[in-house]
Design a protein around this motif. Structure first.
Motif, PDB file in Angstrom:
ATOM      1  N   LEU A 171       0.827  -1.203   0.000  1.00  0.00           N
ATOM      2  CA  LEU A 171       0.000   0.000   0.000  1.00  0.00           C
ATOM      3  C   LEU A 171       0.859   1.250   0.000  1.00  0.00           C
ATOM      4  CD1 LEU A 171      -2.635  -1.141   2.634  1.00  0.00           C
ATOM      5  CD2 LEU A 171      -2.666  -1.457   0.162  1.00  0.00           C
ATOM      6  N   ASP A 172       0.284   2.345  -0.494  1.00  0.00           N
ATOM      7  CA  ASP A 172       0.970   3.627  -0.513  1.00  0.00           C
ATOM      8  C   ASP A 172       1.201   4.130   0.901  1.00  0.00           C
ATOM      9  OD1 ASP A 172       0.843   3.669  -3.278  1.00  0.00           O
ATOM     10  OD2 ASP A 172      -1.053   4.751  -3.312  1.00  0.00           O
TER      11      ASP A 172
ATOM     12  N   GLY B 240       1.323   7.637   3.373  1.00  0.00           N
ATOM     13  CA  GLY B 240       0.689   8.942   3.407  1.00  0.00           C
ATOM     14  C   GLY B 240      -0.059   9.158   4.690  1.00  0.00           C
TER      15      GLY B 240
ATOM     16  N   THR C  43      -6.270  10.081   4.592  1.00  0.00           N
ATOM     17  CA  THR C  43      -6.242   9.979   3.133  1.00  0.00           C
ATOM     18  C   THR C  43      -6.161   8.524   2.687  1.00  0.00           C
ATOM     19  OG1 THR C  43      -5.137  12.121   2.975  1.00  0.00           O
ATOM     20  CG2 THR C  43      -4.971  10.669   1.049  1.00  0.00           C
ATOM     21  N   LEU C  44      -5.292   7.753   3.330  1.00  0.00           N
ATOM     22  CA  LEU C  44      -5.143   6.345   2.975  1.00  0.00           C
ATOM     23  C   LEU C  44      -6.393   5.547   3.310  1.00  0.00           C
ATOM     24  CD1 LEU C  44      -1.464   5.747   4.104  1.00  0.00           C
ATOM     25  CD2 LEU C  44      -2.325   6.068   1.773  1.00  0.00           C
ATOM     26  N   HIS C  45      -7.011   5.831   4.433  1.00  0.00           N
ATOM     27  CA  HIS C  45      -8.245   5.130   4.807  1.00  0.00           C
ATOM     28  C   HIS C  45      -9.331   5.370   3.768  1.00  0.00           C
ATOM     29  CE1 HIS C  45      -7.019   4.945   9.324  1.00  0.00           C
ATOM     30  NE2 HIS C  45      -6.286   4.160   8.559  1.00  0.00           N
ATOM     31  N   GLU C  46      -9.454   6.593   3.272  1.00  0.00           N
ATOM     32  CA  GLU C  46     -10.425   6.896   2.218  1.00  0.00           C
ATOM     33  C   GLU C  46     -10.056   6.168   0.925  1.00  0.00           C
ATOM     34  OE1 GLU C  46     -13.353   8.784   1.717  1.00  0.00           O
ATOM     35  OE2 GLU C  46     -13.422   8.636   3.895  1.00  0.00           O
ATOM     36  N   ARG C  47      -8.777   6.250   0.524  1.00  0.00           N
ATOM     37  CA  ARG C  47      -8.318   5.659  -0.736  1.00  0.00           C
ATOM     38  C   ARG C  47      -8.582   4.158  -0.787  1.00  0.00           C
ATOM     39  NH1 ARG C  47      -2.431   7.021  -1.826  1.00  0.00           N
ATOM     40  NH2 ARG C  47      -3.428   9.011  -2.249  1.00  0.00           N
ATOM     41  N   TYR C  48      -8.358   3.479   0.328  1.00  0.00           N
ATOM     42  CA  TYR C  48      -8.500   2.022   0.343  1.00  0.00           C
ATOM     43  C   TYR C  48      -9.844   1.546   0.889  1.00  0.00           C
ATOM     44  CZ  TYR C  48      -3.660   2.029  -1.012  1.00  0.00           C
ATOM     45  OH  TYR C  48      -2.496   2.242  -1.708  1.00  0.00           O
ATOM     46  N   GLY C  49     -10.761   2.492   1.097  1.00  0.00           N
ATOM     47  CA  GLY C  49     -12.113   2.113   1.481  1.00  0.00           C
ATOM     48  C   GLY C  49     -12.270   1.612   2.899  1.00  0.00           C
TER      49      GLY C  49
ATOM     50  N   SER D 153     -12.066   3.876   5.700  1.00  0.00           N
ATOM     51  CA  SER D 153     -12.504   4.911   6.643  1.00  0.00           C
ATOM     52  C   SER D 153     -13.855   4.465   7.190  1.00  0.00           C
ATOM     53  CB  SER D 153     -12.632   6.263   5.941  1.00  0.00           C
ATOM     54  OG  SER D 153     -13.681   6.209   4.994  1.00  0.00           O
TER      55      SER D 153
ATOM     56  N   LYS E  90     -16.527   4.923   4.522  1.00  0.00           N
ATOM     57  CA  LYS E  90     -16.475   3.958   3.422  1.00  0.00           C
ATOM     58  C   LYS E  90     -16.953   2.579   3.881  1.00  0.00           C
ATOM     59  CE  LYS E  90     -14.697   6.459   0.091  1.00  0.00           C
ATOM     60  NZ  LYS E  90     -15.313   6.696  -1.184  1.00  0.00           N
TER      61      LYS E  90
END
Length: 100
Positions: free
Chosen positions: A72-73, A75, A79-85, A87, A90
């Motif tokens: 995983l990226d 950051g 932001t990462l929690h949102e990006r990877y669904g 949060s 999500k």
């Protein structure tokens, strides 16, 4: 193993949780959804359960968080929690779609 920088909120104290190697703990019971989490993401799972409880769906939530099987990226965590669904928002969306 990944350790966080900075302070981490204490979320399990109210559940009288004590870590035991190799043992899982049920924090909330229910009948419709099982959410499994580990570490910091347990806080997100519990937040999602609270949001879903307001829908009368969430009483069935114990914990859910699944990450892709990949590197995983890096950051900022929100932001990462949102990006990877993963949060709390999500997770709530995913559970609502699944239950619909």
């Amino acid at each position: 193993m990944r350790l966080l920088r900075g302070s981490v909120p204490l979320v399990l104290d109210e559940y009288d949780y004590r870590f035991e190697l190799g043992k899982a703990e049920l924090l909330r019971s229910g009948a419709e959804v099982l959410v499994i989490s580990s570490g910091l993401l347990t806080m997100r799972a519990l937040e999602a359960a609270e949001q879903l409880a307001q829908d009368k769906v969430g009483e069935a939530v114990a914990g859910l968080l699944a990450l892709p099987d990949d590197v995983l990226d890096a950051g900022a965590l929100p932001t990462l929690h949102e990006r990877y669904g993963i949060s709390s928002g999500k997770v709530v969306e995913s559970i609502r779609r699944w239950l619909a």
